[in-house]
Design a protein around this motif. Structure first.
Motif, PDB file in Angstrom:
ATOM      1  N   ALA A 178      -2.164  -9.703   5.181  1.00 47.09           N
ATOM      2  CA  ALA A 178      -1.472  -9.678   6.471  1.00 47.09           C
ATOM      3  C   ALA A 178      -1.544  -8.310   7.136  1.00 47.09           C
ATOM      4  N   ASP A 179      -1.596  -7.275   6.337  1.00 49.94           N
ATOM      5  CA  ASP A 179      -1.633  -5.910   6.874  1.00 49.94           C
ATOM      6  C   ASP A 179      -2.508  -5.071   5.947  1.00 49.94           C
ATOM      7  N   GLY A 180      -3.753  -4.898   6.299  1.00 45.30           N
ATOM      8  CA  GLY A 180      -4.701  -4.186   5.460  1.00 45.30           C
ATOM      9  C   GLY A 180      -4.410  -2.718   5.306  1.00 45.30           C
ATOM     10  N   ASN A 181      -3.498  -2.185   6.089  1.00 56.18           N
ATOM     11  CA  ASN A 181      -3.124  -0.778   5.996  1.00 56.18           C
ATOM     12  C   ASN A 181      -1.719  -0.588   5.429  1.00 56.18           C
ATOM     13  N   HIS A 182      -1.240  -1.594   4.733  1.00 60.65           N
ATOM     14  CA  HIS A 182       0.079  -1.485   4.107  1.00 60.65           C
ATOM     15  C   HIS A 182      -0.085  -0.691   2.820  1.00 60.65           C
ATOM     16  N   ALA A 183       0.235   0.609   2.886  1.00 60.91           N
ATOM     17  CA  ALA A 183      -0.083   1.510   1.781  1.00 60.91           C
ATOM     18  C   ALA A 183       0.620   1.122   0.484  1.00 60.91           C
ATOM     19  N   ASP A 184       1.916   0.787   0.563  1.00 61.01           N
ATOM     20  CA  ASP A 184       2.641   0.447  -0.662  1.00 61.01           C
ATOM     21  C   ASP A 184       2.047  -0.788  -1.332  1.00 61.01           C
ATOM     22  N   ALA A 185       1.744  -1.804  -0.536  1.00 62.78           N
ATOM     23  CA  ALA A 185       1.172  -3.023  -1.107  1.00 62.78           C
ATOM     24  C   ALA A 185      -0.200  -2.739  -1.713  1.00 62.78           C
ATOM     25  N   LEU A 186      -0.997  -1.909  -1.036  1.00 62.25           N
ATOM     26  CA  LEU A 186      -2.303  -1.550  -1.577  1.00 62.25           C
ATOM     27  C   LEU A 186      -2.162  -0.827  -2.916  1.00 62.25           C
ATOM     28  N   PHE A 187      -1.249   0.133  -2.948  1.00 59.56           N
ATOM     29  CA  PHE A 187      -1.133   0.929  -4.175  1.00 59.56           C
ATOM     30  C   PHE A 187      -0.689   0.062  -5.343  1.00 59.56           C
ATOM     31  N   PHE A 188       0.356  -0.726  -5.128  1.00 60.89           N
ATOM     32  CA  PHE A 188       0.880  -1.490  -6.263  1.00 60.89           C
ATOM     33  C   PHE A 188       0.064  -2.744  -6.550  1.00 60.89           C
ATOM     34  N   LEU A 189      -0.757  -3.159  -5.608  1.00 61.42           N
ATOM     35  CA  LEU A 189      -1.776  -4.156  -5.942  1.00 61.42           C
ATOM     36  C   LEU A 189      -2.754  -3.537  -6.939  1.00 61.42           C
ATOM     37  N   GLY A 190      -3.097  -2.281  -6.694  1.00 59.43           N
ATOM     38  CA  GLY A 190      -3.971  -1.584  -7.632  1.00 59.43           C
ATOM     39  C   GLY A 190      -3.353  -1.460  -9.013  1.00 59.43           C
ATOM     40  N   VAL A 191      -2.054  -1.222  -9.058  1.00 60.12           N
ATOM     41  CA  VAL A 191      -1.370  -1.105 -10.347  1.00 60.12           C
ATOM     42  C   VAL A 191      -1.410  -2.433 -11.095  1.00 60.12           C
ATOM     43  N   THR A 192      -1.149  -3.527 -10.385  1.00 59.54           N
ATOM     44  CA  THR A 192      -1.170  -4.836 -11.059  1.00 59.54           C
ATOM     45  C   THR A 192      -2.584  -5.174 -11.536  1.00 59.54           C
ATOM     46  N   CYS A 193      -3.586  -4.781 -10.771  1.00 60.94           N
ATOM     47  CA  CYS A 193      -4.961  -4.992 -11.240  1.00 60.94           C
ATOM     48  C   CYS A 193      -5.185  -4.257 -12.558  1.00 60.94           C
ATOM     49  N   HIS A 194      -4.716  -3.023 -12.621  1.00 60.26           N
ATOM     50  CA  HIS A 194      -4.842  -2.240 -13.852  1.00 60.26           C
ATOM     51  C   HIS A 194      -4.130  -2.934 -15.003  1.00 60.26           C
ATOM     52  N   GLN A 195      -2.937  -3.453 -14.737  1.00 60.40           N
ATOM     53  CA  GLN A 195      -2.181  -4.144 -15.778  1.00 60.40           C
ATOM     54  C   GLN A 195      -2.934  -5.350 -16.316  1.00 60.40           C
TER      55      GLN A 195
END
Length: 598
Positions: free
Chosen positions: A79-96
């Protein structure tokens, strides 16, 4: 005997909880956009604002529902490709979920959007550390500190530096962390712990830093009201001894306290164990049976523990941790027992004036030499400062490797942080003096190619080719001991000697070359060798250390004799005579109590 500088993992990256884990920026103000969430967790499908979706995703992540959290973060990013918090913690869940490469890319996109977001850099440091990319982790922590210095970033970065043997840098970061969070006793203890690992420790400076710790915390904590002298009206006048430790488990400290608990005179001493660790193991179950009273204190505050100790009527409270992780020094600062003593587990002063005594011996703390390095009064036991109990199913002593290979193998199984540049240089000189010899280094740090490369480079400076240096990593204790079958002569570290490693080597029939220092950590190796009659293997300086090692390497006959007799010699020595040692310790306790009684 314990270690610090562990890199605190975040719950986002490993599922383990830590006080500095999974730190998040505040959720931003809600935007006009929204996302359609599917039916989940008993809630129907519904459309929610991005801010609420972010909150839901964070809750899912924190409760371990990682695939669901990842899905919600993905919806927000869609919905918002520049949503920094969602991007960062999406990255964290990918790592998990084991998808670290794409996860890092999402995190980098978030950082590009908010380059001065300290929490992004901090959490990126944690994740890079988990992935084994130490340099990237340190860079992330350092960037976090540039934006806003914090104790947590200092502590985590210092832990990584410590693991690489960069002791001075690590110590300075631990110190800064303690200043940034003066109420965090663990940050300050991390700094104090590292001081004894410095290549050239200033013993007065070490003492003064510990003393400052004691002054800071004792001034802020009122001691409990003094207990009346006498037995307190108890019908049973046995002295009540309380041992406080997080190491009543498979741990180096257990080898030195278990034989004492088993040998205590139950007619005259009543034993309480206060266990400050959330889980136990087979060793813990043995301790539970040996103690008359078992108390788990890992889930209790310092004040609660102090009140428990006072209610138990402890006469002499003994600390087995010092400034190692999970210590309870602020319990001792409350003075819940009339007599308090520091013993094994830490090799320096606690810095507390309310710690009355420190238990040691005359070799590791020579009379008139080290007394002024402690806030405690030194009580020197007759033979040795502790006794050792080896693994019950230890491997048999193996044949001397040199008789099979035709060359001598030196070895050291000590923590890499004890292997200072001066130590490595001295070991290189030994290999030069004994041209066909090799060196086996064993510790979990040596599983890392970077650490191996550092060691190879250090030896190459002195003309020792990499092929002569071999490495082993960590494994179970029985397998660890079997590795001594490959070693002819053990080399101890300095100025911080080994202890359990020295006892292990001797038990496996391997003589140890020890270099003497100026305080307890540099003299405890001499104490161990004195206990088994090997004083001639204690060097007075680096040159003498090299001479002793080279002479022993050229005396295969003596090596063979030591191989066949050392275990039995050790078994009947004061180092392993638990009844004798415990009797000495109990007499020391009785004297402490008599002094208190006046």
């Amino acid at each position: 005997m314990s270690e610090i500088g562990r890199n605190d993992s975040c719950a986002c990256g490993s599922g383990r909880k830590a006080k500095n884990c999974c730190q998040r920026p505040a959720v931003p103000a809600a935007k006009m956009s929204s996302v359609m969430l599917p039916a989940m967790a008993g809630a129907p499908a519904r459309r929610v604002a991005l801010a609420e979706a972010l909150h839901i995703a964070a809750q899912l992540q924190q409760t371990g529902q990682i695939p669901a959290a990842k899905m919600v973060f993905e919806l927000i990013v869609a919905a918002d490709g520049n949503h920094a918090d969602a991007l960062f913690f999406l990255g964290v869940t990918c790592h998990q979920l084991g998808q670290s490469a794409p996860g890092l890319e999402f995190m980098r996109r978030a950082i590009a959007l908010q380059p001065n977001n300290r929490l992004y850099h901090f959490n990126l440091g944690i994740i890079n550390a988990e992935m084994g990319d130490t340099e990237a982790a340190m860079a992330a922590y350092q960037r976090s500190n540039v934006i806003q210095p914090t104790a947590d970033a200092c502590n985590n970065c210092a832990g990584l530096l410590l693991n690489e043997g960069r002791i001075d840098e690590a110590s300075e970061l631990f110190r800064r962390g303690g200043e940034l969070n003066p109420d965090d006793v663990n940050q300050q203890s991390n700094f104090l712990y590292t001081l004894s690992y410095k290549p050239h420790p200033d013993v007065r400076e070490i003492f003064n830093w510990h003393k400052q710790f004691g002054q800071r915390h004792e001034s802020a904590i009122a001691p409990m009201p003094p207990r009346a002298r006498g037995g307190g009206g108890r019908a049973n006048q046995r002295l009540r001894i309380g041992y406080v430790s997080a190491d009543f488990r498979q741990h180096a400290v257990a080898h030195f306290i278990e034989p004492v608990l088993a040998a205590h005179d139950v007619k005259h001493f009543e034993i309480f164990c206060y266990y400050n660790y959330p889980v136990g193991d087979a060793v813990t179950r043995r301790f539970e049976k040996l103690a008359h009273h078992w108390r788990v204190i890992s889930n209790r505050s310092d004040e609660e523990v102090a009140n428990m100790i006072r209610a138990d009527g402890i006469d002499i409270l003994v600390d087995l941790a010092g400034h190692t992780p999970l210590h309870k020094l602020l319990v001792f600062a409350r003075k819940p027992a009339p007599v308090q003593a520091s013993w094994i587990g830490y090799s320096s002063t606690t810095g507390l004036t309310r710690m009355d005594y420190r238990i040691t011996d005359t070799v590791s703390d020579p009379v008139g030499v080290t007394d002024n390095l402690y806030t405690e009064k030194l009580v020197r036991l007759p033979d040795t400062f502790s006794c050792f109990q080896p693994l019950s199913n230890s491997p048999n002593v193996g044949a001397l490797p040199a008789t099979q290979s035709g060359r001598v193998t030196f070895g050291s199984f000590n923590n890499f942080i004890k292997m200072t540049p001066e130590v490595l240089q001295t070991w290189a000189r030994i290999l030069q003096r004994v041209p066909t010899s090799t060196l086996l280094l064993k510790y979990r740090s040596f599983e890392a190619k970077k650490i191996q490369a550092l060691v190879h480079a250090a030896f190459a400076k002195h003309g020792v080719e990499p092929a002569r240096i071999h490495f082993l990593g960590s494994d179970d204790y029985h397998t660890h001991l079997r590795a001594y079958h490959q070693v002819d002569i053990a080399l101890d570290t300095f100025p911080h000697n080994g202890d359990t490693t020295t006892c292990d080597a001797l038990w496996m029939g391997v003589p140890v070359i020890v270099n003497t220092g100026v305080n307890h950590v540099g003299l405890m190796g001499a104490s161990r060798l004195h206990s088994v009659g090997l004083d001639d293997l204690v060097a007075r300086d680096n040159d003498n250390y090299v001479d002793i090692a080279a002479a022993l390497a050229n005396n295969v006959g003596r090596l063979e004799k030591l191989r066949s007799t050392l275990r039995q010699t050790m078994a009947v020595s004061p180092l392993m005579d638990a009844p004798r040692f415990t009797g000495n310790l109990e007499r020391a306790y009785e004297t402490m109590w008599e002094n208190f009684q006046g």
